[in-house]
Write a protein that holds these residues in place. Structure first.
Motif, short mmCIF file in Angstrom:
data_model
loop_
_atom_site.label_atom_id
_atom_site.label_comp_id
_atom_site.label_asym_id
_atom_site.label_seq_id
_atom_site.Cartn_x
_atom_site.Cartn_y
_atom_site.Cartn_z
N GLU A 132 -4.07 10.64 -3.52
CA GLU A 132 -4.97 8.85 -3.20
C GLU A 132 -3.69 8.50 -2.94
N THR A 133 -4.29 6.75 -2.97
CA THR A 133 -3.41 5.85 -2.54
C THR A 133 -3.28 4.71 -3.61
N LEU A 134 -1.67 4.13 -3.75
CA LEU A 134 -2.16 2.46 -5.01
C LEU A 134 -1.82 1.50 -4.23
N VAL A 135 -2.66 1.43 -4.24
CA VAL A 135 -2.90 -0.62 -3.97
C VAL A 135 -2.52 -1.64 -4.83
N HIS A 136 -1.38 -2.41 -4.54
CA HIS A 136 -0.14 -3.36 -5.25
C HIS A 136 -1.31 -4.70 -4.21
N VAL A 189 1.28 -0.90 0.37
CA VAL A 189 -0.48 0.06 0.09
C VAL A 189 0.93 1.40 -0.31
N GLU A 190 0.42 2.46 -0.87
CA GLU A 190 1.69 3.40 -1.11
C GLU A 190 0.56 4.32 -0.83
N PRO A 191 0.37 5.36 0.33
CA PRO A 191 -0.40 7.06 -0.03
C PRO A 191 0.82 7.90 -0.20
N LEU A 192 0.11 8.51 -1.41
CA LEU A 192 0.60 8.77 -2.36
C LEU A 192 0.58 10.23 -1.99
N ALA A 202 -7.26 8.11 -0.49
CA ALA A 202 -6.69 8.86 0.43
C ALA A 202 -7.42 8.17 2.04
N HIS A 203 -6.28 7.48 2.60
CA HIS A 203 -6.99 7.66 4.06
C HIS A 203 -7.98 6.24 4.13
N GLY A 204 -7.68 5.55 2.65
CA GLY A 204 -8.45 4.21 2.87
C GLY A 204 -7.77 3.30 3.76
N PRO A 205 -8.92 2.31 4.00
CA PRO A 205 -8.33 1.27 5.28
C PRO A 205 -8.01 0.05 4.33
N VAL A 206 -7.34 0.35 3.07
CA VAL A 206 -6.70 -1.21 2.53
C VAL A 206 -5.27 -1.66 3.21
N THR A 207 -5.68 -2.59 3.63
CA THR A 207 -3.78 -2.94 4.36
C THR A 207 -3.25 -4.33 3.94
N ILE A 208 -2.29 -4.87 4.05
CA ILE A 208 -1.49 -6.01 3.43
C ILE A 208 -2.05 -7.34 3.99
N GLY A 209 -2.48 -7.77 2.90
CA GLY A 209 -3.28 -9.37 3.60
C GLY A 209 -4.96 -9.36 3.14
N ALA A 210 -4.51 -7.89 2.64
CA ALA A 210 -6.58 -7.81 2.49
C ALA A 210 -6.96 -8.62 0.98
N THR A 211 -7.81 -8.89 0.66
CA THR A 211 -8.46 -9.10 -0.16
C THR A 211 -9.37 -7.51 -0.73
N VAL A 212 -8.81 -7.34 -1.51
CA VAL A 212 -9.55 -6.25 -2.50
C VAL A 212 -10.08 -6.32 -3.53
N THR A 213 -11.00 -5.76 -4.28
CA THR A 213 -11.78 -6.01 -5.46
C THR A 213 -11.67 -4.29 -6.15
#
Ligand SMILES: Nc1ncnc2c1ncn2[C@@H]1O[C@H](COP(=O)(O)OP(=O)(O)OP(=O)(O)O)[C@@H](O)[C@H]1O
Ligand SMILES: [Mg+2]
Length: 346
Positions: free
Chosen positions: A295-299, A289-292, A313-324
């Motif tokens: 916006e935030t880039l999500v790999h 997760v790269e907060p710029l 920005a300030h999204g709740p995305v965390t490493i290991g989570a499942t995203v769509t």
């Protein structure tokens, strides 16, 4: 003022061809930026236009004159390189005037030209300083000033800003673009820097392995890249490419050997989007997760492929989570999986 034209231009070193017959017409007053991976032939092309490198085949024209055999001095082009040679023991004024060393102009006319160039480049208060007392950007302007006083018919720049730090590069980008607007001179400019290419060019020329893949205005290349290479080369972060199938305007990830590749730019692939009826949907496990700021880039990982999407920005995305992540219809680029040529959008 002049056009530059390359017709079937070939360059070989010994038996090795490095430029494979390229055609390009640079219009009078146009600002053309050459980009491409290291070794693709950008500098060689520029050096042939300048006359610093012999042409193996084809033609170079400046205006309507074939210049293949014309001496570099007679071509009346100004070249500015990454390692601009300005003399430490000379003042700014003397360094700029050096461009007129062989000119038949009177002393007064030379002094006037130096003053004009200094003023145009914002160097007037610095004319009596030595280079050691200048910033990197100011030194680069002195090198441009020296090239300018000769009233060249065109400028050739080979990565002129790559020695400068990011902030100075940003400033010089604006200055060179502004200079071009005021002088209206034809410019051929080589860079590694995406942002320089996108922001400065009237037209970007994308090169690869001694070929031109696409020559078009920056937004045209960004919106309609001709192939996978160009699509991934222009735009940061690079366009995501996945094997796909298409049915009724909707693209889905494919297994095995598909005949389609789907491309979607990270900025068109949105995490947490609620758009109805998306053109492409990708789901996977977040790896970085790269907060710029804005916006935030999500790999995230989709079937072993690393995909980059954008989240607020300030999204709740965390490493290991499942995203769509969803891409709206019309923003999915389609390519033939065999030829990698563009086939429109879905
Ligand atoms: N004098 C030379 N002798 C032999 N090969 C050369 C010579 N100069 C360049 N080449 C080769 O020609 C090709 C094109 O080189 P060129 O310098 O034009 O690349 P470039 O696109 O400017 O790369 P970069 O982005 O690294 O500056 C490369 O494969 C390079 O190794
Ligand atoms: Mg080069």
């Amino acid at each position: 003022m002049a056009t530059f034209e390359l017709r079937g231009l070939i360059k070989a070193y010994g038996k090795t061809r490095v430029i494979h017959g390229i055609d390009l017409l640079i219009a009078d007053g146009e600002f053309v930026v050459f980009v491409g991976p290291s070794g693709c032939g950008k500098s060689t092309t520029l050096r042939m236009i300048a006359g610093l490198e012999e042409v193996t085949g084809g033609e170079i024209r400046i205006g309507d004159r074939v210049v293949n055999e014309v001496d570099p001095k007679e071509r009346n082009l100004a070249m500015v390189f990454q390692n601009y040679a300005i003399y430490p023991h000379m003042s700014v004024r003397q360094n700029i005037a050096f461009g007129l060393y062989t000119s038949p102009l009177s002393k007064a006319d030379k002094a006037r030209k130096v003053d004009e160039a200094g003023a145009l480049l914002g160097l007037t208060p610095l004319l009596d300083r030595r280079p050691a007392a200048l910033s990197g950007g100011q030194r680069q302007r002195v090198a441009i000033g020296r090239a300018m006083v000769r009233d060249p018919v065109g400028f050739l720049f080979d990565e002129p800003l790559s020695n400068l730090d990011a902030q100075l590069r940003a400033q010089m980008r604006i200055e060179i673009k502004d200079l071009h607007r005021r002088l209206g001179t034809t410019i051929a400019y080589v860079t590694h820097d995406q942002v320089e290419a996108m922001t400065m060019a009237d037209r970007i020329v994308v090169m690869k392995d001694g070929h031109i893949l696409q020559a078009a205005p920056p937004m045209e290349i960004y919106d309609n890249p001709v192939d996978v290479f160009t699509a991934r080369f222009i735009g940061t972060p690079s366009m995501n490419i996945v094997p796909a199938t298409q049915s009724g305007g909707v693209v889905t990830l494919a297994e095995g050997d598909p005949n389609l590749l789907a491309g979607v730019r990270p900025h068109d692939l949105l995490v947490g989007s609620t758009i109805a009826d998306p053109g492409l949907t990708l789901t996977g496990t977040v790896t970085a997760v790269e907060p710029l700021g804005p916006e935030t880039l999500v790999h995230f990982d989709v079937a072993g492929r690393s995909i980059i999407a954008t989240a607020p920005a300030h999204g709740p995305v965390t490493i290991g989570a499942t995203v769509t992540a969803l891409a709206p219809r019309g923003h999915v680029h389609l390519f033939d999986a065999g030829t990698e040529k563009a086939m429109g959008r879905a």
